[in-house]
Design a protein around this motif. Structure first.
Motif, short mmCIF file in Angstrom:
data_model
loop_
_atom_site.label_atom_id
_atom_site.label_comp_id
_atom_site.label_asym_id
_atom_site.label_seq_id
_atom_site.Cartn_x
_atom_site.Cartn_y
_atom_site.Cartn_z
N UNK A 156 14.06 2.33 1.28
CA UNK A 156 13.62 1.35 2.27
C UNK A 156 12.42 1.87 3.06
N UNK A 157 12.46 3.16 3.41
CA UNK A 157 11.36 3.74 4.19
C UNK A 157 10.07 3.75 3.39
N UNK A 158 10.14 4.15 2.13
CA UNK A 158 8.93 4.19 1.31
C UNK A 158 8.36 2.80 1.11
N UNK A 159 9.22 1.84 0.84
CA UNK A 159 8.76 0.46 0.66
C UNK A 159 8.13 -0.05 1.95
N UNK A 160 8.80 0.24 3.07
CA UNK A 160 8.29 -0.22 4.36
C UNK A 160 6.95 0.38 4.71
N UNK A 161 6.78 1.68 4.47
CA UNK A 161 5.51 2.34 4.77
C UNK A 161 4.37 1.75 3.95
N UNK A 165 -0.45 -1.75 3.90
CA UNK A 165 -1.17 -2.87 3.29
C UNK A 165 -1.51 -3.93 4.34
N UNK A 166 -0.58 -4.20 5.22
CA UNK A 166 -0.81 -5.24 6.22
C UNK A 166 -1.86 -4.82 7.24
N UNK A 167 -1.90 -3.54 7.59
CA UNK A 167 -2.94 -3.07 8.50
C UNK A 167 -4.31 -3.13 7.84
N UNK A 168 -4.37 -2.81 6.54
CA UNK A 168 -5.64 -2.92 5.79
C UNK A 168 -6.14 -4.35 5.77
N UNK A 186 8.20 -1.66 10.66
CA UNK A 186 7.48 -2.54 9.74
C UNK A 186 6.61 -3.56 10.45
N UNK A 187 6.68 -3.60 11.77
CA UNK A 187 5.94 -4.59 12.55
C UNK A 187 4.47 -4.19 12.63
N UNK A 213 1.07 -1.16 14.93
CA UNK A 213 0.19 -0.31 14.14
C UNK A 213 -1.26 -0.33 14.55
N UNK A 214 -1.94 0.78 14.31
CA UNK A 214 -3.39 0.88 14.43
C UNK A 214 -3.92 1.43 13.11
N UNK A 215 -5.09 0.99 12.71
CA UNK A 215 -5.74 1.46 11.48
C UNK A 215 -6.80 2.47 11.90
N UNK A 216 -6.49 3.76 11.72
CA UNK A 216 -7.34 4.82 12.24
C UNK A 216 -7.72 5.81 11.16
N UNK A 217 -8.88 6.42 11.31
CA UNK A 217 -9.26 7.51 10.42
C UNK A 217 -8.41 8.73 10.75
#
Length: 354
Positions: free
Chosen positions: A231-236, A241-244, A278-279, A283-287
């Protein structure tokens, strides 16, 4: 409550299983489109004969390649536009499945017409993906509605969804958002999701057991290591993908090389519950550089999205960390709650600097 990513997977599977016969007028349009398109293609010198005289699949594939590459896209260079392009792909599918009954047949118009009468259309992958994305993300663009849960997949019963559906459609800018995202995608996605819930409502407990693997009584007892790991791997993966999809590049700089990007949790993974992990609002999309600073509490953001920098970093010189005091990100909805947690629980060990 079933995790939203698993509900989304079930919804996508249901969409892929949906089939329906083509309407009579659509069948007629496709048949005529091949004729009209053939006339046009002959006039511009792309082919030498009506495509209904082409019975060989490989030969037609060559023709399709020529048509598709002409002027960039065949859909914009022929009568009927998208109808012609759709008809071409139907005719290709027809040739691929065809078992010749008469080797001397020189015109396949009638045979193609008959094939179309028994053709079942299904949602294409593009439509399925756009519907799923709309249900996940478009609510964030709406005004004057509750945004506690922006992911529509959170609403998993007909009753809960119908209430939320009415709220979404009552948003002051619903029509604008629906139109701007193309083909009324949000309203179409909502209609589709409502049908999915109604189709599965009578068997909801079985559906829950199929998705989670346990009955109602045992939902709270899911603790096995294997289950947690999968579940954790799928969620990550879904979270990243959603942040991208939400961001083009690092929210603090212009870096966008995928291998240098981190799907960073605002409320740390170790402190978040399953839903928060999973929300996408968490999240932030960061380098990698800015993720390391944020993860260690060396930077954060106030309620206006303005960058807060710890004295530890300021003393060393912010230029070395590709930061400046004017940096700002957009915070909305639940992101504000998550960021308040980050400031208090992660950043508080450093002196605040506004």
């Amino acid at each position: 409550m079933i995790e939203t990513d698993l509900i989304e997977e079930k919804y996508i599977s249901w969409m892929k299983s949906m089939k329906k016969l083509l309407k009579d007028n659509v069948q007629k349009d496709y048949v005529e489109a091949i004729d009209k398109g053939s006339e046009w293609a002959i006039q511009v010198g792309l082919i030498s004969e009506n495509m209904y005289r082409v019975s060989d699949y490989e030969k037609f594939q060559d023709i399709l390649d020529i048509l598709t590459s002409y002027g960039g896209n065949v859909a914009y260079n022929s009568p009927g536009h998208g109808t012609f392009q759709a008809a071409l792909h139907k005719y290709r599918a027809f040739l691929k499945q065809r078992v010749p009954e008469n080797e001397g047949e020189t015109d396949l118009r009638d045979e193609f017409t008959s094939w179309l009468r028994n053709y079942y259309s299904i949602y294409g992958n593009g439509t399925i993906n756009s519907y799923a994305k709309a249900l996940r993300t478009l609510v964030t663009q709406l005004d004057s509605i509750d945004k506690t849960y922006t992911n529509v997949f959170h609403y998993q019963t007909v009753e809960d969804f119908e209430k939320r559906n009415l709220e979404i459609r009552s948003a002051s800018n619903f029509k604008k958002v629906n139109k701007e995202n193309g083909n009324q995608v949000l309203s179409a996605a909502l209609n589709s999701y409502g049908k999915f819930l109604k189709a599965t409502e009578s068997n909801w407990k079985v559906l829950q057991e199929e998705i989670i693997g346990v009955s109602d009584e045992d939902v709270k007892e899911i603790t096995t290591m294997v289950g947690q790991y999968v579940s954790a791997r799928r969620g990550q993966s879904l979270f990243r993908q959603r942040l991208k999809e939400r961001e083009i590049h690092c929210q603090l700089c212009q870096i966008k090389i995928d291998s240098m990007m981190i799907a960073s949790h605002i409320k740390p993974w170790a402190k978040a519950n399953n839903q928060e992990k999973l929300d996408v609002d968490n999240g932030l999309w960061l380098c990698v550089l800015h993720d390391a600073l944020f993860d260690r509490g060396l930077i954060s953001f106030d309620d206006n999205g303005i960058l807060i920098i710890a004295d530890t970093v300021l003393k060393q010189g912010i230029d070395d960390y590709k930061l400046n005091v004017n940096m700002k990100i957009v915070l909305q909805g639940k992101m504000l709650q998550y960021m308040a947690y980050h400031r208090k629980k992660v950043y508080e060990q450093f002196d605040l600097h506004y």
